[in-house]
Write a protein that holds these residues in place. Structure first.
Motif, PDB file in Angstrom:
ATOM      1  N   THR A   1      15.207  33.494  46.428  1.00 39.18           N
ATOM      2  CA  THR A   1      16.482  33.003  45.895  1.00 39.18           C
ATOM      3  C   THR A   1      16.563  31.472  46.001  1.00 39.18           C
ATOM      4  OG1 THR A   1      18.851  32.870  46.358  1.00 39.18           O
ATOM      5  CG2 THR A   1      17.493  33.678  48.144  1.00 39.18           C
ATOM      6  N   PRO A   2      17.164  30.818  45.007  1.00 43.38           N
ATOM      7  CA  PRO A   2      17.343  29.361  45.107  1.00 43.38           C
ATOM      8  C   PRO A   2      18.301  28.967  46.238  1.00 43.38           C
ATOM      9  CG  PRO A   2      18.307  30.234  43.070  1.00 43.38           C
ATOM     10  CD  PRO A   2      17.594  31.364  43.721  1.00 43.38           C
ATOM     11  N   LEU A   3      18.975  29.959  46.820  1.00 44.49           N
ATOM     12  CA  LEU A   3      19.837  29.636  47.977  1.00 44.49           C
ATOM     13  C   LEU A   3      19.022  29.457  49.258  1.00 44.49           C
ATOM     14  CD1 LEU A   3      23.200  31.541  47.632  1.00 44.49           C
ATOM     15  CD2 LEU A   3      22.544  29.271  46.876  1.00 44.49           C
ATOM     16  N   MET A   4      17.722  29.719  49.183  1.00 45.80           N
ATOM     17  CA  MET A   4      16.825  29.272  50.257  1.00 45.80           C
ATOM     18  C   MET A   4      16.203  27.980  49.741  1.00 45.80           C
ATOM     19  SD  MET A   4      16.845  31.203  52.948  1.00 45.80           S
ATOM     20  CE  MET A   4      15.331  30.912  53.865  1.00 45.80           C
TER      21      MET A   4
ATOM     22  N   VAL B   1      29.611  33.721  45.771  1.00 48.00           N
ATOM     23  CA  VAL B   1      30.544  32.946  46.608  1.00 48.00           C
ATOM     24  C   VAL B   1      29.868  31.767  47.316  1.00 48.00           C
ATOM     25  CG1 VAL B   1      32.079  34.909  47.009  1.00 48.00           C
ATOM     26  CG2 VAL B   1      30.195  34.491  48.597  1.00 48.00           C
ATOM     27  N   TRP B   2      28.617  31.509  46.982  1.00 50.31           N
ATOM     28  CA  TRP B   2      27.870  30.527  47.772  1.00 50.31           C
ATOM     29  C   TRP B   2      28.482  29.138  47.739  1.00 50.31           C
ATOM     30  CZ3 TRP B   2      25.397  26.558  45.122  1.00 50.31           C
ATOM     31  CH2 TRP B   2      25.269  26.735  43.741  1.00 50.31           C
ATOM     32  N   LYS B   3      29.153  28.785  46.641  1.00 47.72           N
ATOM     33  CA  LYS B   3      29.754  27.453  46.569  1.00 47.72           C
ATOM     34  C   LYS B   3      30.959  27.334  47.502  1.00 47.72           C
ATOM     35  CE  LYS B   3      28.456  25.830  42.017  1.00 47.72           C
ATOM     36  NZ  LYS B   3      28.823  25.834  40.610  1.00 47.72           N
ATOM     37  N   ASP B   4      31.522  28.461  47.877  1.00 48.19           N
ATOM     38  CA  ASP B   4      32.707  28.469  48.734  1.00 48.19           C
ATOM     39  C   ASP B   4      32.391  28.985  50.126  1.00 48.19           C
ATOM     40  OD1 ASP B   4      34.702  27.493  46.963  1.00 48.19           O
ATOM     41  OD2 ASP B   4      34.432  29.343  45.825  1.00 48.19           O
TER      42      ASP B   4
ATOM     43  N   VAL C   1      23.574  26.388  51.502  1.00 50.43           N
ATOM     44  CA  VAL C   1      25.039  26.431  51.387  1.00 50.43           C
ATOM     45  C   VAL C   1      25.572  25.385  52.367  1.00 50.43           C
ATOM     46  CG1 VAL C   1      25.142  28.883  50.759  1.00 50.43           C
ATOM     47  CG2 VAL C   1      25.291  28.247  53.178  1.00 50.43           C
ATOM     48  N   ASP C   2      26.876  25.115  52.317  1.00 54.39           N
ATOM     49  CA  ASP C   2      27.446  24.172  53.279  1.00 54.39           C
ATOM     50  C   ASP C   2      27.285  24.752  54.682  1.00 54.39           C
ATOM     51  OD1 ASP C   2      28.169  22.332  51.405  1.00 54.39           O
ATOM     52  OD2 ASP C   2      30.190  23.122  51.151  1.00 54.39           O
TER      53      ASP C   2
ATOM     54  N   HIS D   1      40.413  30.061  52.354  1.00 47.71           N
ATOM     55  CA  HIS D   1      39.800  30.526  51.101  1.00 47.71           C
ATOM     56  C   HIS D   1      38.271  30.441  51.162  1.00 47.71           C
ATOM     57  CE1 HIS D   1      40.219  26.204  50.891  1.00 47.71           C
ATOM     58  NE2 HIS D   1      39.258  26.180  49.995  1.00 47.71           N
ATOM     59  N   LYS D   2      37.731  29.809  52.207  1.00 49.24           N
ATOM     60  CA  LYS D   2      36.269  29.710  52.323  1.00 49.24           C
ATOM     61  C   LYS D   2      35.698  30.994  52.936  1.00 49.24           C
ATOM     62  CE  LYS D   2      35.535  25.326  51.127  1.00 49.24           C
ATOM     63  NZ  LYS D   2      34.718  24.953  49.954  1.00 49.24           N
ATOM     64  N   VAL D   3      34.481  31.321  52.543  1.00 53.56           N
ATOM     65  CA  VAL D   3      33.752  32.411  53.186  1.00 53.56           C
ATOM     66  C   VAL D   3      33.020  31.792  54.371  1.00 53.56           C
ATOM     67  CG1 VAL D   3      31.897  34.101  52.885  1.00 53.56           C
ATOM     68  CG2 VAL D   3      33.488  33.642  51.000  1.00 53.56           C
ATOM     69  N   VAL D   4      33.245  32.324  55.558  1.00 56.48           N
ATOM     70  CA  VAL D   4      32.698  31.679  56.760  1.00 56.48           C
ATOM     71  C   VAL D   4      31.847  32.686  57.552  1.00 56.48           C
ATOM     72  CG1 VAL D   4      33.267  30.510  58.929  1.00 56.48           C
ATOM     73  CG2 VAL D   4      34.644  30.067  56.879  1.00 56.48           C
ATOM     74  N   PHE D   5      30.669  32.224  57.947  1.00 58.20           N
ATOM     75  CA  PHE D   5      29.831  33.090  58.796  1.00 58.20           C
ATOM     76  C   PHE D   5      29.146  32.269  59.879  1.00 58.20           C
ATOM     77  CE2 PHE D   5      26.689  31.514  55.782  1.00 58.20           C
ATOM     78  CZ  PHE D   5      25.503  31.458  56.498  1.00 58.20           C
TER      79      PHE D   5
END
Ligand SMILES: Cc1ncc(C[n+]2csc(CCOP(=O)(O)OP(=O)(O)O)c2C)c(N)n1
Ligand code: SF4
Ligand code: SF4
Lengths: 76, 263
Positions: free
Chosen positions: B20-23, B52-55, B74-75, B97-101
């Motif tokens: 994935t480009p998210l790696m 949701v990766w932008k958020d 991601v951020d 509103h952010k997705v947080v992990f």
């Protein structure tokens, strides 16, 4: 019956030679090179390319995400 | 197979799996065969699939995955040792509103960060915790962790963990499952294709819960290997994990929709 032919492409210089992909392949497609890559690791490659069905099991378990998988339907 | 046939298959229209480009393209700092890489990748695949990766804001721990922000596209914010759930709490409360992990090892989450873990869980913070349990402190050279198995050798328990002196392994996952603030708890692994696919579904469910319910914490443990710390080859460490870690840390859902399903 439709049949699938697959192929994997290993990003050789990113492979760390862990061999986890070998056991994950249900068709014994993968083996390790005798040469080493830029980091000094043996890298995985298709020793039995004709057996690959493109199931992507190897790519799914590769910790370094270095395997890209292709799959093509072959009409019989 | 002849060369031309292979080149016929290796073609974008036949692509079935690609990183994935998210790696990011950075080379992972993990040892060969370490489950951290797979755990990172499936987390990123889930965020990509959920769109949701932008958020999303992830919190990296201290431990081998201290550099997770170099690999997860991601951020991210890196926390002091064990404090990831506290940092995640602040971020989620400021930006609901952010997705947080958080992404944490067992030394981080179950030793120095035990208070932060338990209180974030008890407050029911609306975050996802991804907990990679490899039964050891990997980064610092394989010292005993709270999760080190009875009899297991580590650099600080060279004769094996003696539970009479060192206590029993802490099942923190079962412990947090008891807290009403926690919506879901599951334990997974990433050493086989089947386990990776299951773990990914579990991570997806945890993020879906965060998005849907807006309250309650969702907790995913991944039992993993530390082949360097355990002093085994990667393939052997995975087998050892199945034989020794899984009986103590059994895989499967522990809490679903606020109800304990498996004790
Ligand atoms: C406040 C503080 N105490 C101790 C350390 C040393 N330290 C760095 S990583 C680590 C343990 C990490 O183990 P774990 O969370 O299990 O992660 P792993 O490396 O196994 O993935 C410790 C004790 C530190 N960096 N900061
Ligand atoms: S699993 Fe990945 S890193 Fe390990 S040998 Fe196979 S291709 Fe290389
Ligand atoms: S020391 Fe252990 S946890 Fe750390 S990267 Fe190596 S195998 Fe993974």
């Amino acid at each position: 019956m439709a049949k699938f032919k697959g192929a994997i492409v290993v990003d050789i210089d990113r492979c760390k030679g862990c061999e986890v992909c070998i056991g994950a392949c249900p068709h014994d497609v993968i083996g390790m090179s005798s040469e080493v890559n830029i980091k000094g690791y043996k890298y995985s490659y298709m020793v039995n390319p004709e057996s690959c069905v493109g199931c992507a099991n190897c790519a799914v378990v590769c910790p370094d995400g270095v395997i890209t998988v292709y799959r093509k339907r072959i009409e019989q | 197979m002849k060369e031309e046939v292979l080149s016929d298959i290796i073609n974008v229209e036949n692509l079935v799996y690609k990183k994935t480009p998210l790696m990011t393209d950075n080379i992972l700092s993990y040892c060969p065969g370490c489950g951290h890489g797979t755990a990172h990748r499936i987390t990123m695949e889930v965020l990509e699939e959920l769109g949701v990766w932008k958020d999303t804001i992830g919190i990296a721990p201290v431990g081998c995955s201290v550099l997770a922000y170099e690999f997860m596209n991601v951020d991210m914010q890196q926390a002091a040792h064990g404090r990831a759930p506290a940092l995640a709490t602040g971020i989620k409360r400021c930006w609901p509103h952010k997705v947080v992990f958080t992404y944490q090892g067992d030394g981080d989450l179950a030793a120095i960060g035990t208070a932060e873990t338990i209180h974030a869980c008890n407050r029911g913070e609306n975050i996802v915790i991804i907990f990679v349990n490899n039964g050891i402190y990997g980064m610092t050279g394989g010292q005993m962790a709270p999760t080190t198995l009875p009899g297991m050798k580590s650099s600080t328990s060279p004769y094996g963990r003696d539970v009479h002196i060192m206590g029993n392994p802490l099942k923190i996952t079962e412990l947090v499952a008891e807290l009403p603030g926690v919506r879901s708890v599951t334990r997974q692994a990433v050493h086989t294709p089947g386990n990776v696919r299951k773990a990914k579904r579990a991570i997806r469910k945890a993020f879906e819960n965060q998005l849907k319910y807006k309250e309650g914490l969702n907790f995913v443990e991944i039992v993993s290997n530390c082949n360097s710390g355990w002093k085994m080859t990667p393939v052997h460490s995975n087998k050892w994990m199945e034989e020794n870690m899984f009986p103590y840390f059994p895989l499967g859902d522990i809490k679903v929709d606020g109800e304990i399903v498996n004790k």
